[in-house]
Design a protein around this motif. Sequence first.
Motif, mmCIF file in Angstrom:
data_model
loop_
_atom_site.group_PDB
_atom_site.id
_atom_site.type_symbol
_atom_site.label_atom_id
_atom_site.label_comp_id
_atom_site.label_asym_id
_atom_site.label_seq_id
_atom_site.Cartn_x
_atom_site.Cartn_y
_atom_site.Cartn_z
ATOM 1 N N SER A 58 -11.913 -7.939 0.998
ATOM 2 C CA SER A 58 -10.821 -8.759 0.494
ATOM 3 C C SER A 58 -9.633 -8.717 1.447
ATOM 4 O O SER A 58 -9.355 -7.687 2.064
ATOM 5 C CB SER A 58 -10.389 -8.258 -0.888
ATOM 6 N N TYR A 95 -6.472 -9.531 0.372
ATOM 7 C CA TYR A 95 -5.269 -9.219 -0.414
ATOM 8 C C TYR A 95 -5.618 -8.075 -1.352
ATOM 9 O O TYR A 95 -6.466 -8.223 -2.241
ATOM 10 C CB TYR A 95 -4.791 -10.440 -1.195
ATOM 11 N N TYR A 96 -4.992 -6.943 -1.146
ATOM 12 C CA TYR A 96 -5.358 -5.756 -1.900
ATOM 13 C C TYR A 96 -4.219 -4.763 -1.897
ATOM 14 O O TYR A 96 -3.362 -4.777 -1.008
ATOM 15 C CB TYR A 96 -6.614 -5.109 -1.291
ATOM 16 N N GLY A 97 -4.204 -3.934 -2.898
ATOM 17 C CA GLY A 97 -3.223 -2.870 -2.963
ATOM 18 C C GLY A 97 -3.828 -1.558 -2.489
ATOM 19 O O GLY A 97 -5.033 -1.333 -2.616
ATOM 20 N N ASN A 103 -2.844 -3.313 8.239
ATOM 21 C CA ASN A 103 -3.798 -4.279 7.691
ATOM 22 C C ASN A 103 -4.951 -4.566 8.652
ATOM 23 O O ASN A 103 -6.058 -4.876 8.211
ATOM 24 C CB ASN A 103 -3.089 -5.575 7.333
ATOM 25 N N ASN A 125 1.886 -2.735 -1.877
ATOM 26 C CA ASN A 125 1.170 -3.950 -2.245
ATOM 27 C C ASN A 125 0.817 -4.765 -1.003
ATOM 28 O O ASN A 125 1.072 -4.354 0.133
ATOM 29 C CB ASN A 125 1.957 -4.750 -3.275
ATOM 30 N N SER A 126 0.215 -5.912 -1.220
ATOM 31 C CA SER A 126 -0.358 -6.667 -0.109
ATOM 32 C C SER A 126 0.710 -7.200 0.850
ATOM 33 O O SER A 126 0.404 -7.461 2.012
ATOM 34 C CB SER A 126 -1.210 -7.824 -0.625
ATOM 35 N N ASP A 127 1.957 -7.338 0.380
ATOM 36 C CA ASP A 127 3.003 -7.814 1.291
ATOM 37 C C ASP A 127 3.815 -6.666 1.883
ATOM 38 O O ASP A 127 4.819 -6.895 2.558
ATOM 39 C CB ASP A 127 3.929 -8.817 0.601
ATOM 40 N N SER A 131 -6.433 -5.687 -6.907
ATOM 41 C CA SER A 131 -5.121 -6.200 -7.271
ATOM 42 C C SER A 131 -4.161 -6.040 -6.100
ATOM 43 O O SER A 131 -3.966 -4.933 -5.611
ATOM 44 C CB SER A 131 -4.560 -5.446 -8.475
ATOM 45 N N PRO A 132 -3.530 -7.115 -5.640
ATOM 46 C CA PRO A 132 -2.574 -6.998 -4.532
ATOM 47 C C PRO A 132 -1.230 -6.415 -4.970
ATOM 48 O O PRO A 132 -0.384 -6.124 -4.135
ATOM 49 C CB PRO A 132 -2.418 -8.444 -4.049
ATOM 50 N N SER A 133 -1.051 -6.246 -6.276
ATOM 51 C CA SER A 133 0.215 -5.788 -6.829
ATOM 52 C C SER A 133 0.131 -4.318 -7.208
ATOM 53 O O SER A 133 -0.934 -3.798 -7.546
ATOM 54 C CB SER A 133 0.559 -6.616 -8.071
#
Length: 125
Positions: free
Chosen positions: A29, A31-33, A73, A52-54, A100-102
């Motif tokens: 994936s 986007y992931y946490g 990343n 988180n992902s950002d 979960s990206p959060s």
Amino acid sequence: QVQLVESGGGLVQPGGSLRLSCAAFGFTSDYYGLGWFRQAPRNEREGVACINSDGSPVYTDSVKGRFTISRDNVNKTVYLQMNSLKPEDTAVYFCAISFSPSCTYYSNTYWADYWGQGTQVTVSS
């Protein structure tokens, strides 16, 4: 097959520092946490930090100002820089990755989809 490989634990004196690393393999994936948890003897596993992902971090109150979580990343790696270590930080530390990206719910262990094998951190004089 997803695998999380941790490194960096050990024995350190109070006030010292350690850096934990965790590389994820086979996780596709984008986007992931990523998170770090710890478990001391006779205690439940607790969330320590999450990113988180950002790249926004979240910390449990007891480590704020002392621990820093970061991520790479490109290499799907998460780090935990631990400074000003205290005896109460002694535990087995586990990294985790989540679809979960959060980090909103990371303090619940159900947030994690995969776990590392754990690395012992001992803070003692």
